[in-house]
Write a protein that holds these residues in place. Structure first.
Motif, PDB file in Angstrom:
ATOM      1  N   ALA A  35      -2.762  12.085  -5.716  1.00 39.92           N
ATOM      2  CA  ALA A  35      -3.082  11.481  -4.427  1.00 39.92           C
ATOM      3  C   ALA A  35      -4.164  12.320  -3.774  1.00 39.92           C
ATOM      4  CB  ALA A  35      -1.831  11.434  -3.543  1.00 39.92           C
ATOM      5  N   ARG A  37      -6.867  12.556  -0.012  1.00 35.67           N
ATOM      6  CA  ARG A  37      -7.265  12.031   1.285  1.00 35.67           C
ATOM      7  C   ARG A  37      -8.644  12.564   1.618  1.00 35.67           C
ATOM      8  NH1 ARG A  37      -3.091  15.549   5.066  1.00 35.67           N
ATOM      9  NH2 ARG A  37      -4.172  17.562   4.901  1.00 35.67           N
ATOM     10  N   ARG A  49      -7.551   7.197   1.981  1.00 32.34           N
ATOM     11  CA  ARG A  49      -6.795   7.785   0.860  1.00 32.34           C
ATOM     12  C   ARG A  49      -7.201   7.105  -0.437  1.00 32.34           C
ATOM     13  NH1 ARG A  49      -0.659   5.752   0.460  1.00 32.34           N
ATOM     14  NH2 ARG A  49      -1.059   3.532   0.202  1.00 32.34           N
ATOM     15  N   GLU A 113      -8.769   3.274  -6.401  1.00 35.49           N
ATOM     16  CA  GLU A 113      -7.913   2.639  -5.415  1.00 35.49           C
ATOM     17  C   GLU A 113      -6.495   3.213  -5.534  1.00 35.49           C
ATOM     18  OE1 GLU A 113      -7.200  -2.069  -4.235  1.00 35.49           O
ATOM     19  OE2 GLU A 113      -7.816  -1.511  -6.275  1.00 35.49           O
ATOM     20  N   ARG A 114      -5.884   3.513  -4.410  1.00 40.51           N
ATOM     21  CA  ARG A 114      -4.554   4.115  -4.418  1.00 40.51           C
ATOM     22  C   ARG A 114      -3.464   3.049  -4.528  1.00 40.51           C
ATOM     23  NH1 ARG A 114      -1.784   8.404  -1.719  1.00 40.51           N
ATOM     24  NH2 ARG A 114       0.383   8.261  -2.387  1.00 40.51           N
ATOM     25  N   ALA A 115      -2.591   3.191  -5.503  1.00 42.07           N
ATOM     26  CA  ALA A 115      -1.458   2.290  -5.691  1.00 42.07           C
ATOM     27  C   ALA A 115      -0.188   2.974  -5.213  1.00 42.07           C
ATOM     28  CB  ALA A 115      -1.335   1.894  -7.158  1.00 42.07           C
ATOM     29  N   GLU A 116       0.835   2.177  -4.990  1.00 38.68           N
ATOM     30  CA  GLU A 116       2.121   2.726  -4.556  1.00 38.68           C
ATOM     31  C   GLU A 116       2.979   3.160  -5.727  1.00 38.68           C
ATOM     32  OE1 GLU A 116       3.072   3.296  -1.268  1.00 38.68           O
ATOM     33  OE2 GLU A 116       0.921   2.906  -1.102  1.00 38.68           O
ATOM     34  N   LEU A 164       0.121  -2.329  -5.606  1.00 40.26           N
ATOM     35  CA  LEU A 164      -0.374  -1.859  -4.324  1.00 40.26           C
ATOM     36  C   LEU A 164       0.699  -2.017  -3.250  1.00 40.26           C
ATOM     37  CD1 LEU A 164      -4.071  -3.091  -4.232  1.00 40.26           C
ATOM     38  CD2 LEU A 164      -3.087  -1.074  -5.314  1.00 40.26           C
ATOM     39  N   LYS A 165       0.379  -1.536  -2.066  1.00 39.33           N
ATOM     40  CA  LYS A 165       1.348  -1.538  -0.973  1.00 39.33           C
ATOM     41  C   LYS A 165       1.803  -2.950  -0.624  1.00 39.33           C
ATOM     42  CE  LYS A 165       2.127   0.828   3.419  1.00 39.33           C
ATOM     43  NZ  LYS A 165       1.519   1.722   4.451  1.00 39.33           N
ATOM     44  N   ASP A 166       0.907  -3.944  -0.773  1.00 39.31           N
ATOM     45  CA  ASP A 166       1.264  -5.326  -0.450  1.00 39.31           C
ATOM     46  C   ASP A 166       1.972  -6.036  -1.591  1.00 39.31           C
ATOM     47  OD1 ASP A 166      -0.754  -5.708  -2.273  1.00 39.31           O
ATOM     48  OD2 ASP A 166      -2.078  -6.817  -0.930  1.00 39.31           O
ATOM     49  N   GLY A 167       2.261  -5.307  -2.683  1.00 42.08           N
ATOM     50  CA  GLY A 167       2.970  -5.879  -3.816  1.00 42.08           C
ATOM     51  C   GLY A 167       2.081  -6.532  -4.851  1.00 42.08           C
ATOM     52  N   SER A 168       0.780  -6.550  -4.628  1.00 48.86           N
ATOM     53  CA  SER A 168      -0.127  -7.163  -5.597  1.00 48.86           C
ATOM     54  C   SER A 168      -0.367  -6.233  -6.772  1.00 48.86           C
ATOM     55  CB  SER A 168      -1.450  -7.533  -4.926  1.00 48.86           C
ATOM     56  OG  SER A 168      -2.096  -6.385  -4.406  1.00 48.86           O
TER      57      SER A 168
END
Length: 449
Positions: A35, A37, A49, A113-116, A164-168
């Motif tokens: 990760a 920033r 981030r 791109e940062r993924a969850e 990703l944070k939105d589930g995509s």
């Protein structure tokens, strides 16, 4: 990429360009992802981030360096050429310049791109997630975007599917990816066995790597779908090695595909077609990922994705005939779709088994290929299998009219042996039934070149 060990250990707080390294996110055999920033005000066009993927291209032995640099260059090339909604986004590439830290000096860093998390992590907590069908529809969409642009992923598996944070969904880890040259591409001799089709478990390797086709990704998607929907692999075995053996037996017809009873009926035919035992059967049942995507969306009850724009036909070209692939422009960071630039001069149509095509070999001159190999000095004989066997069968049947060779199945059985003997007698060679350099030359020259 999962695991605790870090091929590239980076201390927390370390600065790379405008980025400050935070905690490790994932690690694999070739890279570690951290990760990060933006430090200070940073660039307003960059996100606050990101994920930094460190590839140790500045250390290791010369042989390891060449391999790691090849992996890094593959991923950078693909992400620089393509920008698609279901592919992980690359913001920048950096090189560490830090002689005081020799373990980091020279490392290539991809700013991504940062993924969850990854699908691998999801499955570890819930082997059969309720969102599985919807996730599979997005994964297939990403695979279609990749294939539509002329690339093969080469290592599709849960760890390389990011959320990703939105589930995509985003497909990631393209260091095994390869750009198609007609019907196939060349990738490093590395794979994840559980997601590798039988024909690539023991592949033929030349100086450019392993020949792969889009159908390899189709197989991987079939394995992935069965795993996500049932929590189990489609082929039996309590270990990776056992399942790989089962895959080889399955390809030879000695093992059946045992789909789980838990596999929903709407998905059963899709998975069965994706897991056809040979490349030719797979390609016949699943001609392309566009057709597969429509079937998957219907099975998942997902809304239909937008059709991709028509691209100019890709042109088959051999390295001995043409120089380099035309360069592709790095796209604007704000675009939501992708473009592929391909301005290379036109060449011959892609070869196929039924329509062998003329090409040029630097050592042997002009000859015919049926679309799989350019090897002239590889020896094959009865009892063996593989893509060279298949090409010999194609040339015998479709270039020389010896139909008694049987099907072009890549298995050197008695019928193929008899056909080789017939051909050798016809052209005045020793009729030993072995396809060596002289027989290959006669097969490819066809008495016409």
């Amino acid at each position: 990429m999962t695991g605790q060990s870090c091929p590239v250990p980076v201390p927390k707080g370390y600065r790379v360009g405008p980025w400050e390294v935070r905690e490790p996110l994932a690690s694999g055999a070739f890279a570690t992802v951290y990760a990060a920033r933006l430090a200070g005000e940073g660039d307003p066009q960059l996100p606050a981030r990101a994920a930094l993927k460190f590839l140790p291209t500045g250390t290791r032995t010369p042989r390891q360096l060449r391999h790691l640099r090849d992996l890094a260059e593959r991923e950078v090339e693909l992400l620089g050429k393509l920008r698609a909604p279901r592919l992980i986004r690359m913001y920048d590439t950096l090189t560490v310049d830090d002689p005081e830290h020799p373990e980091l000096d020279g490392a290539t860093v991809l700013v991504l791109e940062r993924a969850e998390g990854s699908l691998d992590t999801v499955l570890a907590h819930d082997p059969k997630p309720a969102s599985g069908p919807a996730l599979l529809a997005q994964i297939c969409e990403g695979l279609h975007q990749l294939h539509h642009a002329g690339w093969v992923h080469g290592d599709l598996k849960p760890a390389n599917v990011l959320l990703l944070k939105d589930g995509s969904v985003r497909l990631a880890d393209f260091n095994m990816a390869a750009e198609l040259e007609g019907t196939h591409a060349y990738a490093p001799a590395f794979a994840t066995p559980d997601y590798t089709p039988p024909e690539l478990l023991w592949p033929e390797i030349d100086e450019r790597g392993t020949r792969v086709r889009p159908s390899a990704d189709i197989w991987a998607f079939g394995v992935l779908a069965h795993t996500v929907l049932t929590g189990s692999f489609a082929l039996p075995g309590g270990s990776t090695e056992a399942r790989a053996d089962a895959a080889m037996r399955y390809a030879r017809g000695a093992e059946e595909l045992r789909l789980s009873a838990e596999l929903p009926e709407a998905w059963r035919e899709i998975v069965r077609d994706c897991l056809a035992p040979t490349h030719s059967e797979r390609a016949a049942r699943v001609p392309d990922t566009g057709a597969l995507l429509r079937r998957v969306e219907q099975a998942a009850g997902a809304s239909r994705s937008a059709r991709l724009p028509r691209l100019r036909p890709r042109r088959w070209r051999r390295s001995a005939l043409l120089a380099a692939v035309a360069a592709a422009a790095i796209l604007s960071a704000t675009t939501a779709t992708y473009t592929l630039l391909d301005d290379a001069p036109a060449a011959a149509a892609p070869p196929s088994c039924e329509k062998p095509t003329m090409y040029e070999d630097e050592k042997y001159g002009r000859g015919y290929t049926a679309g799989w190999n350019s090897t002239w000095d590889f020896t094959i004989k009865q009892g063996e299998g593989g893509s060279q066997v298949r090409e010999a069968q194609c040339l015998l049947r479709y270039l020389h009219g010896i139909t008694e060779v049987g099907e072009a199945d890549g298995i050197f059985g008695p019928m193929t042996h008899a056909a080789v003997v017939t051909f050798q007698k016809r052209v005045g060679l020793d009729a030993d039934g072995i396809v060596g350099p002289r027989t290959w030359s006669a097969l490819r020259k066809a008495g016409e070149v």
